[in-house]
Design a protein around this motif. Structure first.
Motif, short mmCIF file in Angstrom:
data_model
loop_
_atom_site.label_atom_id
_atom_site.label_comp_id
_atom_site.label_asym_id
_atom_site.label_seq_id
_atom_site.Cartn_x
_atom_site.Cartn_y
_atom_site.Cartn_z
N LEU A 126 0.93 -1.09 0.06
CA LEU A 126 -0.09 -0.01 -0.18
C LEU A 126 0.85 1.29 0.03
O LEU A 126 1.86 1.54 0.93
N GLU A 127 0.38 2.25 -0.87
CA GLU A 127 1.14 3.52 -0.93
C GLU A 127 0.26 4.70 -0.58
O GLU A 127 0.80 5.41 0.38
N GLN A 128 -0.88 4.59 -1.03
CA GLN A 128 -1.67 5.69 -0.64
C GLN A 128 -2.57 5.28 0.52
O GLN A 128 -3.60 5.03 0.33
N VAL A 129 -2.28 5.67 1.73
CA VAL A 129 -3.10 5.38 3.03
C VAL A 129 -3.20 6.65 3.85
O VAL A 129 -2.41 7.26 4.05
N GLN A 130 -4.85 6.94 4.32
CA GLN A 130 -4.93 8.02 5.10
C GLN A 130 -6.12 7.87 6.07
O GLN A 130 -6.64 6.84 6.25
N GLY A 131 -5.73 8.65 7.06
CA GLY A 131 -6.39 8.43 8.37
C GLY A 131 -7.72 9.76 8.21
O GLY A 131 -7.61 10.75 7.75
N PHE A 132 -8.94 9.07 8.53
CA PHE A 132 -10.09 9.83 8.61
C PHE A 132 -10.21 11.07 9.31
O PHE A 132 -9.52 10.79 10.54
N THR A 133 -10.37 12.19 8.79
CA THR A 133 -10.56 13.56 9.59
C THR A 133 -11.96 14.06 9.44
O THR A 133 -12.49 14.07 8.23
N PRO A 134 -12.70 14.29 10.53
CA PRO A 134 -13.90 14.83 10.42
C PRO A 134 -14.10 16.28 9.67
O PRO A 134 -13.24 17.06 10.34
N THR A 135 -14.95 16.41 8.97
CA THR A 135 -15.31 17.68 8.30
C THR A 135 -16.78 17.90 8.31
O THR A 135 -17.67 17.03 8.48
N PRO A 136 -17.35 19.34 8.54
CA PRO A 136 -18.85 19.37 8.64
C PRO A 136 -19.52 18.74 7.70
O PRO A 136 -19.11 18.60 6.27
N MET A 137 -20.72 18.39 7.72
CA MET A 137 -21.80 17.97 6.74
C MET A 137 -21.54 16.64 6.37
O MET A 137 -21.57 16.34 5.12
N THR A 138 -21.11 15.74 7.05
CA THR A 138 -20.88 14.39 6.69
C THR A 138 -21.50 13.26 7.79
O THR A 138 -21.52 13.62 8.90
N VAL A 139 -21.97 12.10 7.30
CA VAL A 139 -22.56 11.09 8.38
C VAL A 139 -21.44 10.64 9.43
O VAL A 139 -21.31 10.62 10.28
N ALA A 140 -20.25 10.45 8.60
CA ALA A 140 -19.04 10.04 9.26
C ALA A 140 -18.75 11.11 10.58
O ALA A 140 -18.30 10.46 11.64
N THR A 141 -18.83 12.36 10.26
CA THR A 141 -18.35 13.28 10.95
C THR A 141 -19.44 13.46 12.44
O THR A 141 -19.07 13.29 13.73
N VAL A 142 -20.86 13.36 12.00
CA VAL A 142 -21.58 13.52 12.83
C VAL A 142 -21.62 12.01 13.95
O VAL A 142 -21.43 12.31 15.08
N ILE A 143 -21.14 10.80 13.23
CA ILE A 143 -20.87 9.79 14.37
C ILE A 143 -19.63 9.98 15.11
O ILE A 143 -19.58 9.74 16.17
#
Length: 649
Positions: free
Chosen positions: A534-551
């Motif tokens: 794997l080369e492109q691996v990223q960590g989730f960062t919350p930004t406004p107006m997404t389901v994942a951020t609300v969670i």
């Protein structure tokens, strides 16, 4: 290429205003980005749109907020209003990494220099203007305003913030793409309607004071969500709001949203219908110079511009509805596609540029392969409330034909000055798998895949399965990893058939809501079995107006209100990320101990075989982008196409 005059750009100084023979401005636009007069840069689009309505417009890019604030008054008072955008990305994403560390580069500033864009730029600019010119209306828009239009979680301050209308003190907010609401705003103002009376224009939001009446519109239904104060008191209440917000944002016939903020009422009017082909063509056909303003000539190149200099955006919107992505919240889930004629006209403009060498860096959109796709029966789409057209399955009413896109690619490549056109935008690989995309002709899908592989990539095809865990993928609104296996089979077959020797490069995210350490271990093991380093691996960062951020903030899924676990501490995120790099010596003992502790010795054997065979196939340099934001990972990956946006997951 013809010689450009200074007056070919929108004016940025009094001298440039006088060059046009103007003694007054109708609108003054403030932007957090440097001024690049290109259709992929939102501030330029808004400026050109206002100009096309017959207005005298000037732009003040990256005004200085650390001196005597002369940039805010140097052009005087506009006849109609001030307009503000924080730029093509949320300023907090531009200024900080996923670890909340200051970035050392700003892609939208000459030479990548930092310090020219304040945090929360829209609110900073607006408050300065309201203090200096209290009687002049302030209109805010762009990605920052759009995604912060209602109570939202701000990752960088770790707080729940009210609508940006409250923090900025602005008079009105335009959300989403601004062409349609701006047209109506300008038409009414030109007829003499006071700015304060513009309360029933679609795709706008504003605050109603306690002594004011809520405007009426007999054509709209209304819905009231929990107040900002109620959200502050209870995280589950905040989560419950988002289902309504997301559904109304993606409906063709939406309700007007009310929310109480203290003693004021937030009013969010329904969105406009999706732009027609003629409307979006008109926006892209405006007289852009496609170049940065000459004032930057001695300051160095603007990285964002250099990446999209020779790219073409062919549509807006995305019907994927990914839980971590903000595209549909800003651009909508329905696709607005340009005509082939408009695209080819822009290709011709690019081909005439002095430094064009025959290579187009991208022919794409928010998702590269959604061009011309829409519902077969419009009346079904009119009633739809689903946030995604392809999750959990592809809607039977969705026309997923790739034929118009394949034909467009061939038409672009037929241009005498184009040697090769690349697809730099993210391709939805799942839509190229017949077992998943049952609406499409399998041969047509193969034709598109083969066209891309043979003519539009250079050695590597990048796709984004995002994860291998079905529960995580379900929450992400992404299909099972099984379909990535099937796509890889087709990719390998076409690779062999055409003797291409291309590499398939998958993207993944760690620390997404619902992802446990064991899920990351399974991801590492499964991709290792498939032969990927794997080369492109990223960590989730919350930004406004997404389901994942609300969670992430609330701990609850907004559609079920059931608890969902999320990695939140820096150590938890780092631990998940380590599994991507199982082959690094410093991670081996930790991985072995962690998996043994939870009884996953089978994964230890897969990742760290005792015969040390992992040493025989050491990967090359691996790019660890853990400190890079993924906000809307889609918007991030699509930087080379428009910086509009944007996964800013």
């Amino acid at each position: 290429m013809r010689i450009r005059r200074l007056s070919d750009w929108l004016p940025t100084t009094n001298k440039e205003v006088k060059l046009r023979g103007w003694d007054e401005l109708d609108v003054i636009l403030f932007s957090g980005d440097a001024y690049v007069d290109h259709p992929s840069f939102g501030p330029a689009v808004i400026g050109r749109i206002l100009e096309s309505y017959g207005l005298r417009v000037a732009i003040v890019p990256q005004p200085n907020v650390n001196d005597n604030l002369q940039d805010f008054s140097k052009l005087g008072t506009p006849r109609l209003f001030f307009a503000i955008t924080g730029g093509c990305m949320d300023p907090m994403v531009s200024n900080y990494t996923a670890n909340k560390k200051k970035r050392d580069k700003d892609a939208y500033t000459p030479n990548g220099d930092i310090g020219f864009r304040p945090d929360y730029a829209t609110s900073v600019y607006s408050k300065i203007l309201k203090e200096k010119f209290p009687d002049v209306p302030v209109l805010i828009g762009g990605i920052e305003a759009s995604l912060r239009r209602v109570t939202h979680y701000d990752y960088w301050s770790d707080k729940l913030l009210p609508s940006i209308l409250e923090t900025s003190k602005a008079d009105m907010l335009v959300y989403g793409m601004g062409e349609q609401p701006l047209r109506e705003i300008v038409e009414l103002l030109q007829k003499g309607v006071p700015f304060s009376s513009l309360r029933t224009i679609k795709q706008t939001a504003f605050l109603v004071n306690p002594d004011e009446k809520t405007p009426k519109n007999k054509n709209w239904e209304d819905v009231e969500i929990a107040s900002h104060q109620a959200c502050l008191k209870d995280k589950k209440t905040f989560a419950s709001n988002f289902k309504i917000i997301e559904q109304e944002s993606n409906k063709l016939i939406a309700r007007r949203i009310f929310q109480q903020i203290g003693d004021k009422k937030l009013v969010i009017n329904p969105p406009f219908p999706t732009m027609t082909e003629n409307e979006i063509d008109a926006s892209f056909d405006l007289p852009y110079t496609r170049l940065p303003h000459p004032k930057y000539n001695k300051r160095g190149p603007i990285p964002a511009f250099e990446m999209i200099k020779f790219s073409i955006n062919i549509h807006r919107g995305c019907f994927g509805g990914c839980s971590f992505c903000t595209i549909s919240a800003h651009q909508g889930k329905f696709i607005a596609s340009r005509s082939q004629e408009s695209v080819l006209k822009e290709v011709d403009k690019v081909a005439q540029m002095d430094d064009f060498k025959g290579y187009l860096s991208d022919i794409g959109g928010p998702s590269a392969n959604m061009y011309k796709m829409k519902g077969k029966i419009q009346s079904i789409c009119d009633k739809c409330v689903a946030p995604s057209c392809i999750s959990p399955v592809i809607c039977s009413n969705l026309d997923t034909s790739h034929k118009p896109l394949t034909e467009l690619y061939k038409a672009v490549d037929a241009h005498p000055k184009v040697k090769k056109s690349f697809i730099g935008s993210g391709i939805r690989h799942d839509m190229l798998v017949p077992e998943f995309n049952k609406n499409a002709d399998p041969q047509e899908l193969d034709d598109y895949t083969e066209e891309v592989m043979k003519n539009h990539v250079s050695g590597r095809l990048k796709v984004a399965p995002e994860h291998t865990s079905d529960p995580v993928l379900k929450l992400m609104r992404k299909p099972s990893f099984t379909y990535f296996h099937k796509f890889k089979d087709r990719f390998d077959r076409l690779n062999k058939k055409n003797k291409l020797k291309l590499q398939l490069i998958p993207y993944f995210i760690s620390s997404h809501p619902a992802c446990e350490p064991e899920d990351m271990a399974n991801l590492a093991a499964e991709t290792k079995d498939m032969g990927f380093q794997l080369e492109q691996v990223q960590g989730f960062t919350p930004t406004p107006m997404t389901v994942a951020t609300v969670i992430y903030y609330s701990g609850y899924h907004p559609y079920t209100l059931k608890p969902v676990k999320t990695a939140k501490t820096r150590q938890e995120k780092l631990d998940q990320h380590k599994f991507f790099f199982w082959y690094k010596k410093e991670n081996r003992k930790w991985i072995k101990d962690t998996l043994t502790k939870v009884g996953k010795t089978d994964l230890v054997k897969k990742l760290l075989p005792e015969d040390k065979s992992w040493r025989k196939n050491k990967p090359g340099k691996t790019k660890n982008t853990f400190n890079d934001t993924v906000t809307s990972v889609k918007e991030s990956r699509r930087k080379n196409k428009g910086f509009k946006k944007k996964r800013r997951r």
